[in-house]
Scaffold this active site. Structure first.
Site, short mmCIF file in Angstrom:
data_model
loop_
_atom_site.label_atom_id
_atom_site.label_comp_id
_atom_site.label_asym_id
_atom_site.label_seq_id
_atom_site.Cartn_x
_atom_site.Cartn_y
_atom_site.Cartn_z
N GLY A 11 0.84 -1.21 0.00
CA GLY A 11 0.00 0.00 0.00
C GLY A 11 0.86 1.25 0.00
N ARG A 72 1.17 -4.97 -5.75
CA ARG A 72 1.27 -6.22 -5.00
C ARG A 72 1.48 -7.31 -6.03
NH1 ARG A 72 -0.61 -4.56 0.18
NH2 ARG A 72 -2.16 -2.91 0.00
N ASP A 103 4.95 -4.89 6.09
CA ASP A 103 5.41 -6.20 6.55
C ASP A 103 5.62 -7.20 5.40
OD1 ASP A 103 5.71 -8.23 8.78
OD2 ASP A 103 4.07 -9.09 7.61
N THR A 125 4.19 2.27 5.42
CA THR A 125 2.77 1.92 5.58
C THR A 125 2.12 2.92 6.53
OG1 THR A 125 1.23 0.30 6.53
CG2 THR A 125 3.48 0.18 7.32
N ASP A 127 -0.18 2.21 8.48
CA ASP A 127 -0.82 1.49 9.59
C ASP A 127 -0.07 1.51 10.92
OD1 ASP A 127 -2.73 0.82 7.70
OD2 ASP A 127 -1.83 -1.12 7.23
N ASP A 129 2.08 -0.57 11.90
CA ASP A 129 2.00 -1.94 12.42
C ASP A 129 3.31 -2.70 12.29
OD1 ASP A 129 2.01 -2.14 9.67
OD2 ASP A 129 0.31 -3.51 9.53
N ARG A 171 -5.69 -1.89 9.25
CA ARG A 171 -5.71 -3.36 9.21
C ARG A 171 -5.92 -3.92 10.61
NH1 ARG A 171 -2.41 -6.39 4.72
NH2 ARG A 171 -2.31 -4.79 3.13
#
Ligand code: ATP
Length: 318
Positions: A11, A72, A103, A125, A127, A129, A171
């Site tokens: 992303g 992707r 990740d 990202t 996120d 995360d 996410r």
């Protein structure tokens, strides 16, 4: 002249351009030849390479997204895909590859590193995360976008005495919801890392209105539930007029904040420094405002947990 490749994968996020610019300009300043790979690992397998000079990264610092574009690729997860990518890199004479992504992209970078290409990860990202970095690229800009959207919704919810249930990205990570929620002074936060109870939240909102509040904001991380499903439940349990808003992809856009621009510039610089020091197979992060790095294995073995102190802070502020 040694060649360094750079790509963005997974992303997109605001600040990726700033990271690319820093990798390219620092690389050039240290005598490397810089090669941009278009559309992530997909472009790597298709040998979609472009030589990058200093002027090629002009005028991108303040733009969201990634001018190298992202993608992707399932094919890259296979041995065949990775061997194809490696033969393209070898043909071009690229020994080092900087991978800016999340990740999944780190797993791709680690796989290449095991097969002999020296790789470096930058946490691209929104996120937040990724373990062992306090911030990921674009997270801070996304918080600001969400904060502004909440402000706009607050205006209209207030006029109509409504509850706004706002779904944000992230996410399986609740960091966007939690930190945007703290920044916006929301009334309730639902994140995947914590159990929540619709009855308790509804009662708290109801008593807020009974005390004279004219609006309430509930923020839901996408990993915790769907605003469209949660809003009617809150309406049912609280008797309040409730509206759902899914912020969606606007969260990925916007000009990067000063924070995102500065720390990505520092990270790009660090990647070139590591290349010169002969270190590889690592992901670069920012911890306590220091630019740090850890092996990909260490990143994969570490669990990313929502900062417990942030949740405690929110509970005390609400
Ligand atoms: P975001 O967090 O924004 O989604 P991401 O980097 O986690 O970013 P993914 O779609 O998970 O996004 O991964 C990006 C690409 O990395 C995949 O399309 C694939 O090509 C590659 N990749 C993912 N997992 C692996 C893996 N286990 N081995 C090799 N390559 C992988």
């Amino acid at each position: 002249m040694k060649k360094i490749g750079v790509l963005t994968s997974g992303g997109d996020s605001q600040g990726m351009n700033s990271a690319i610019r820093s990798v390219v300009r620092t690389g050039l300043a240290n005598g490397f030849e810089m090669i941009g790979v278009k559309r992530g690992f997909k472009g790597l397998m298709e040998k979609d390479f472009t030589k990058l000079e200093s002027k090629d990264v002009s005028d991108i610092l303040y733009r969201g997204g990634t001018f190298l574009q992202s993608a992707r690729s399932e094919a890259f997860k296979t041995e065949e895909g990775q061997l194809k990518a490696i033969s393209n890199l070898q043909e071009e004479g690229i020994e080092h590859l900087v991978v800016i992504g999340g990740d999944g992209s780190y797993r791709g970078a680690a796989a290449l590193n095991k097969r002999g290409i020296k790789t470096y990860g930058l946490p691209g990202t929104i996120d937040n995360d990724i373990p062992l970095t306090d911030y990921t690229i674009g997270f801070d800009t996304t918080l600001n976008v969400v904060m502004e959207a909440i402000g706009n919704l607050r205006d209209t919810m207030s006029s109509h005495e409504r509850v706004s249930v706002i779904e944000v990205m992230g996410r399986n990570c609740g960091d966007i919801a939690l930190q945007a929620g703290i920044a916006s002074g929301v009334d309730a936060i639902m994140i995947p890392e914590r159990a929540w109870n619709i009855e308790e939240i509804s009662q708290a909102l109801r008593s807020g209105f009974d005390r004279g509040k004219t609006h309430s904001i509930v923020i839901v991380a996408e990993g915790a539930g769907k605003a469209d499903e949660i809003a009617p439940l809150i309406a049912e349990h609280s008797g309040l007029d409730t509206r759902a808003t899914v912020l969606g992809h606007i969260q990925r856009g916007g000009t990067p904040t000063a924070f995102d621009r500065v720390f990505t510039s520092r990270m790009g610089y660090k990647a070139i420094e590591l290349i010169q020091e002969g270190i590889s197979g690592v992901a670069i992060g920012i911890e306590k405002n220091e630019i740090t790095y850890h092996s990909f294995e260490e990143i994969f073995e570490t669990k990313d947990e929502v900062n417990q102190r942030f949740y405690k802070l929110f509970q005390d502020l609400v």
